[in-house]
Design a protein around this motif. Structure first.
Motif, PDB file in Angstrom:
ATOM      1  N   ASP A 359       0.635   9.239   3.464  1.00  0.00           N
ATOM      2  CA  ASP A 359       0.490   7.887   4.020  1.00  0.00           C
ATOM      3  C   ASP A 359      -0.631   7.132   3.318  1.00  0.00           C
ATOM      4  O   ASP A 359      -0.513   5.932   3.047  1.00  0.00           O
ATOM      5  CB  ASP A 359       0.254   7.932   5.529  1.00  0.00           C
ATOM      6  N   ARG A 360      -1.700   7.851   2.997  1.00  0.00           N
ATOM      7  CA  ARG A 360      -2.813   7.212   2.264  1.00  0.00           C
ATOM      8  C   ARG A 360      -2.360   6.859   0.843  1.00  0.00           C
ATOM      9  O   ARG A 360      -2.730   5.814   0.304  1.00  0.00           O
ATOM     10  CB  ARG A 360      -3.985   8.195   2.264  1.00  0.00           C
ATOM     11  N   ASP A 363      -0.442   3.731   0.766  1.00  0.00           N
ATOM     12  CA  ASP A 363      -1.337   2.564   0.830  1.00  0.00           C
ATOM     13  C   ASP A 363      -1.927   2.225  -0.534  1.00  0.00           C
ATOM     14  O   ASP A 363      -2.274   1.082  -0.797  1.00  0.00           O
ATOM     15  CB  ASP A 363      -2.464   2.810   1.833  1.00  0.00           C
ATOM     16  N   SER A 364      -2.072   3.266  -1.384  1.00  0.00           N
ATOM     17  CA  SER A 364      -2.658   2.981  -2.707  1.00  0.00           C
ATOM     18  C   SER A 364      -1.574   2.682  -3.748  1.00  0.00           C
ATOM     19  O   SER A 364      -1.833   2.683  -4.940  1.00  0.00           O
ATOM     20  CB  SER A 364      -3.507   4.160  -3.179  1.00  0.00           C
ATOM     21  N   LYS A 427       7.943   1.176   4.212  1.00  0.00           N
ATOM     22  CA  LYS A 427       6.834   1.757   3.447  1.00  0.00           C
ATOM     23  C   LYS A 427       7.313   2.978   2.674  1.00  0.00           C
ATOM     24  O   LYS A 427       6.981   3.159   1.503  1.00  0.00           O
ATOM     25  CB  LYS A 427       5.702   2.155   4.393  1.00  0.00           C
TER      26      LYS A 427
END
Ligand SMILES: Nc1ncnc2c1ncn2[C@@H]1O[C@H](COP(=O)(O)OP(=O)(O)OP(=O)(O)O)[C@@H](O)[C@H]1O
Length: 650
Positions: A359-360, A363-364, A427
């Motif tokens: 998930d991180r 985001d990147s 996402k």
């Protein structure tokens, strides 16, 4: 004017805003009704004032049964009273409501024709049957009987429920309770004796539930030359399991097993992690299982110079490049550097792309690291053939057809791991997953039918052995509270999280000035080497209180953390889950305390409850329990001011 509208699910917040919008729309409708009523009254009054002559004309027409027509004179006079559209529709409506003959007034007016089609007709029929005149509906009275082109309509906004795709709605379930669902290592087929022995040497005789599910799923698609069963591309795998549930071994073991059978050394596995510290942690685990095999592992995280990393990757023999590594563990930035600078990192044979802390990493994604990797993996056939003599071809992902599968292919399989994997399909879509399969310990969809609307927001699983508390407090009492946790509640070793580097540093200084507690700080103020040493000391029990920023919140596996304290309440639920997940790992128990100011309490508790927490208990610390420390605290605050001053001048 919109031809069609697309309703999108925008999360729970949007639902709330929809509610707000409908409330404001209801208010607007109310106001409009009031205005209309007032207009009607004015109209009636004005009608009464219409010249006698005009009434006579109307009455005469009615008597002669003349087809209803507005004379130009009539129109003119009416328009002098009120704007035409207002007068016509309102006047027609007024007449109809009174049950009088409206034909003469409505027929020539286009806006009223529309009314005739629906309500007007009905009212005439009603009159034939001597029924009482019907009350005008909302539609007839709305906006003055005319269809307003391009205007805003008072339609209630339709609430859109989230609908998950089947693979997200119906995951392969992972047992939550680690201790009662251990699986003996020999029960998992496909692992060679050497690897089983190594696991045993590392003290692992049983697999945790996530490992028991995911290891066979990764192994099942790999045979011989690493081509999927029956020539088909293996499905990508997503794993969402609690913190400390053993996700690292869930990919390290099967990948080591598969690659042990390789003949030629090529980069076949690439693990991408968001930070250097995490990359190093995973690198160490790969190294420990690759030891004693021919497999080679390299780390590209900027711990060494670029040239040193480059030397690890490949060597040139004559005009041929020879890979020196099978497994690469990297951070996204450094990885992209190596791809772009053509440093010798060749991903032509990449078989596994592991995205940890997925998930991180999503985001990147604005850093475009994944597209760079994809570019390096699916280079054009011609280009790759000039560099390597390979019997394999690799084409960009497209629809699977008999033709596309006929040449031997090295499939690229993505493996995603996270304790807080997003369930937002939009996402996840950025990752370009191929027929993904989800392993999860929570089923966020209360209704298990595929595609059924899921009403909840992302819901996560918390470690079974974790007990959560919150302590209501004031800002000034926080430092005393943390000391109380160590000295009176005997909770050390404590891993304490602050929201900023500055707060972490100040708290560290304050506790040091207080004395009597072995304390250290952990943040980007320290060099990677210092951070490593600090963590080691903390693990050895030499530090009672480690004050940290979120640098230690995610993924870091620290042995023996008994208690986590959120000195500053985290703003996001994911931050909370990762912070408290530094304790209660690998089936052990642990405590998590969050200091909450009165203004934070309601929102924070709601956030935690919504995320699926089994419950957060209130712990009251009475002011008299802190009183004994207060005098010293006031004195130390003054000392601290001087220390800060000194620091600034330096
Ligand atoms: N089968 C096992 N038996 C005993 N210990 C295990 C086993 N698997 C993993 N562990 C230990 O459990 C701890 C947590 O494992 P790991 O770091 O992989 O968790 P994780 O799920 O990746 O957590 P996080 O989401 O916080 O990154 C580690 O110390 C690891 O050595």
């Amino acid at each position: 004017m919109s031809l069609f509208s697309v309703n999108r699910y925008l999360g729970e917040d949007a639902d709330r805003s929809i509610l707000k919008t409908s409330q404001s729309q209801a208010l607007l409708a109310k106001l409009q009704q009031k205005a209309k009523k007032k207009q009607r009254q004015t109209l009636i009054e004005q009608k009464r004032e219409l010249p006698e002559e005009q009434h006579n004309v109307q009455n005469k027409r009615k008597a002669d049964k003349i087809p209803s027509q507005w004379t130009s004179q009539h129109k003119k006079r009416r328009s002098e009273v009120l704007p035409l559209d207002v007068v016509d529709s309102e006047y027609c409506e007024e007449k109809r409501n009174k049950g009088s003959s409206v034909e003469s007034l409505t027929a020539p007016v286009t806006g009223c024709d529309e009314l005739e089609d629906t309500e007007g007709k009905e009212s005439r029929e009603g009159r034939v049957k001597n029924e009482p005149p019907k009350q005008p509906t909302e539609k007839t009275s709305a906006p003055m009987g005319f269809t307003v082109m391009g205007g805003s309509e008072n339609k209630p906004v339709q609430k859109v429920h989230r609908v998950l795709p089947q693979w997200l709605a119906q995951p392969d379930m992972i047992q939550r309770d680690i201790k009662s669902n251990l699986v003996p290592v020999p029960d998992i087929s496909g692992l060679c004796a050497a690897l089983v022995k190594k696991l045993e040497n590392n003290g692992i005789r049983h697999f945790f539930p996530v490992q028991a599910e995911v290891i066979p799923a990764i192994l099942e698609n790999t045979q011989g030359l690493l081509i999927g069963r029956g020539g088909y591309k293996p499905r990508d795998i997503c794993v969402s399991a609690p913190t400390g549930s053993g996700k690292t071994l869930a990919f390290v073991i099967p990948i080591t097993q598969v690659l042990m059978e390789r003949v030629v050394c090529e980069v076949r596995a690439l693990a991408v992690l968001p930070t250097k510290d995490l990359a190093e942690q995973v690198y160490k685990v790969f190294m420990s299982y690759a030891e004693g095999t021919t497999l080679r592992v390299a780390m590209l995280a900027g711990q060494r110079s670029f040239a040193a990393e480059q030397a690890l990757l490949s060597e040139q023999r004559g005009n041929r490049r020879r890979s020196l590594v099978d497994i690469v563990v990297a951070t996204p930035g450094r990885l992209v550097d190596h791809i772009n600078k053509n440093s010798g990192l060749c991903l032509d044979h990449l078989r596994f792309l592991i995205i940890d802390e997925a998930d991180r990493m999503i985001d990147s994604m604005h850093q475009f690291w994944l597209s760079q990797v994809a570019k390096a993996v699916y280079r054009s056939e011609r280009e790759s053939q000039t560099r390597t003599m390979s019997i394999f071809t690799r084409t960009d992902p497209a629809h699977v057809t008999a033709a596309s599968l006929s040449p031997p292919q090295i499939p690229l399989q993505k493996l995603l791991f996270s304790a807080t994997l997003t369930q937002n399909p939009e996402k996840l879509q950025q990752l370009g997953l191929y027929r993904p399969r989800l392993f999860s310990s929570t089923n966020s969809n209360s209704d298990n039918t595929p595609g059924a609307p899921a009403h909840k927001q992302d819901c996560f699983d918390f470690p079974k052995g974790l007990t959560e508390y919150y302590i209501p407090c004031t800002l000034s009492k926080k430092p005393l509270l943390i000391l109380h946790c160590i000295q009176h509640m005997k909770l050390s070793p404590i891993l304490c999280f602050t929201n900023s580097r500055k707060t972490a540093h100040r708290l560290f200084q304050l506790v040091q000035l207080f004395g009597g507690v072995h304390t250290a700080e952990f943040s980007s103020r320290l060099s990677p080497g210092e951070r490593k040493k600090t963590l080691k000391k903390f693990e050895q029990g030499k530090i009672q209180l480690l004050v940290s920023t979120d640098a230690a919140a995610r993924g870091i596996d620290i042995n023996g953390v008994k208690c986590v304290v959120n000195y500053d309440a985290p703003q996001y639920i994911r931050t909370y889950i990762h912070r408290v997940g530094r304790t209660a790992r690998a089936g052990k128990t642990g405590l998590a305390f969050t200091f909450l100011l009165a203004v934070q309490e309601k929102n924070f508790l709601q956030m935690v409850e919504k995320a699926g927490s089994p419950g957060i208990n209130k712990q009251i610390v009475k002011p008299e329990n802190l009183r004994s420390m207060e005098a010293q605290y006031q004195q130390i605050l003054q000392e601290l001011a001087n220390v800060i001053k000194d620091e600034k001048t330096k």
